[in-house]
Write an enzyme that holds these catalytic residues in place. Sequence first.
Site, PDB file in Angstrom:
ATOM      1  N   ARG A 184      70.175  79.346  83.105  1.00  0.00           N
ATOM      2  CA  ARG A 184      70.647  80.737  82.993  1.00  0.00           C
ATOM      3  C   ARG A 184      72.173  80.779  82.894  1.00  0.00           C
ATOM      4  NH1 ARG A 184      72.252  85.152  86.111  1.00  0.00           N
ATOM      5  NH2 ARG A 184      71.276  87.139  85.563  1.00  0.00           N
ATOM      6  N   TYR A 203      60.685  71.879  83.396  1.00  0.00           N
ATOM      7  CA  TYR A 203      61.185  71.580  82.046  1.00  0.00           C
ATOM      8  C   TYR A 203      62.651  71.165  82.102  1.00  0.00           C
ATOM      9  CZ  TYR A 203      62.416  76.587  82.499  1.00  0.00           C
ATOM     10  OH  TYR A 203      62.876  77.789  82.945  1.00  0.00           O
TER      11      TYR A 203
END
Length: 384
Positions: free
Chosen positions: A92, A204
């Site tokens: 992010r 991931y």
Amino acid sequence: MTAALALAAKGFRVVVLEKAERLEDVGAGLQLSPNASRILVELGLKDRLGSRAVTPEAVSIMSTRAGGELMRLPLGAAATERAGAPYWVVHRADLQAALAAAVADHPDVDLRLGGTFEDVAAHAKGLSVVYRSGTLRRSEVASALIGADGVWSTVRQHLFPDVQPRFSGLIAWRGTFEATQLPKEYTSRRVQLWMGPNAHLVAYPIASGRQINVVAVVPGTWNRPGWSTPGDLSEVMDAFPAARWPGPARMMLTAVDSWRKWALFTLPDGVGWSKGAIALAGDAVHAMLPFAAQGAGMAIEDAAVLAEHLSGNATESAASIAAALARYGRAREARVRRVQRTARQQGRIYHLAGPFALARDLAIRALGPERMLARQDWIYRWRA
Ligand SMILES: Cc1cc2nc3c(=O)[nH]c(=O)nc-3n(C[C@H](O)[C@H](O)[C@H](O)COP(=O)(O)OP(=O)(O)OC[C@H]3O[C@@H](n4cnc5c(N)ncnc54)[C@H](O)[C@@H]3O)c2cc1C
């Protein structure tokens, strides 16, 4: 910031009020599917983001009941070609940094860090937007106000004070580990989704593949708002007992250096999108469960659609802006609601146990990768 860039690309001057004093490394990984990455690419973010984002080769759907992989869905070049834009996984903070750099370069976007929105009033010249900056109370005259201020939105509070976020009864634990810590089979360029009774796990690579992002979702009662409450490894491991969870899944959980927990709050379906010259976007209007990995994706789509509707406006009168914002809400409503519903359903499916889990696993295998991918087309192939 995506909304600001999309609006500036249509010729508007935009002031972004952000209550944080500094743009910090808050949050963890985000999956950005092609419906969202396409918009970011069109806004010129490909080079800034592309070097930090990872394009996973596949999604591995794993089941604790089956003890391993049920199916591998190809992503990478195949998905990019199918949807016309890349499937990215990013930190992010990397998305935020790429947006902030584009905002800094844009002469028509003015980012005011440490600017906390407090109040808004309509008058003959438009809106007076009142915000706090340190000890000062300031005011800005604007034609429209977009509340993209998250699930605890102050702008929404102002428009629709009765709407309150609801605790879902689920907690997301988030953390990362260095990819070099585990053998390659755990850290390859894949999204791993582990489904188990009453819990699931997603992992991931992010940060150009150097780190692995792990999210573990479990039921719980702890429900304080916020993104960065530290969590304890033993609490996470209690939800993933060795009796039910295979070694590889537990190994990733123990590799995480520090956990943060995040109570999952959602908004009820059907929150109003706008009132007069004030509109909402992103989590402020449709905070959803993260199980379709579309919360940020929908916020990014909102930004593009909002800019499209506002720019099509013949005049800048308050009435025509209000009409454009109402059209924006109507344009978004059905799609966002369907995504919210999908996210809820996926959460239930991930957490099935016993014979229901067996039925789920058989159904996934029977569908096969091609039909599983086709089921995502309505999300991924969307265009503004
Ligand atoms: C565990 C988990 C995993 C997720 N995974 C994914 C994923 O893979 N893909 C995906 O697309 N989404 C994912 N999401 C959802 C995604 O994080 C959110 O949907 C997204 O961050 C919403 O963006 P937003 O800009 O609407 O709100 P936010 O990201 O919450 O940003 C709101 C901003 O407004 C600021 N603000 C708040 N109040 C004020 C005020 N009064 N004045 C000024 N500024 C203010 C805040 O400081 C903040 O910067 C996930 C969420 C969770 C919990």
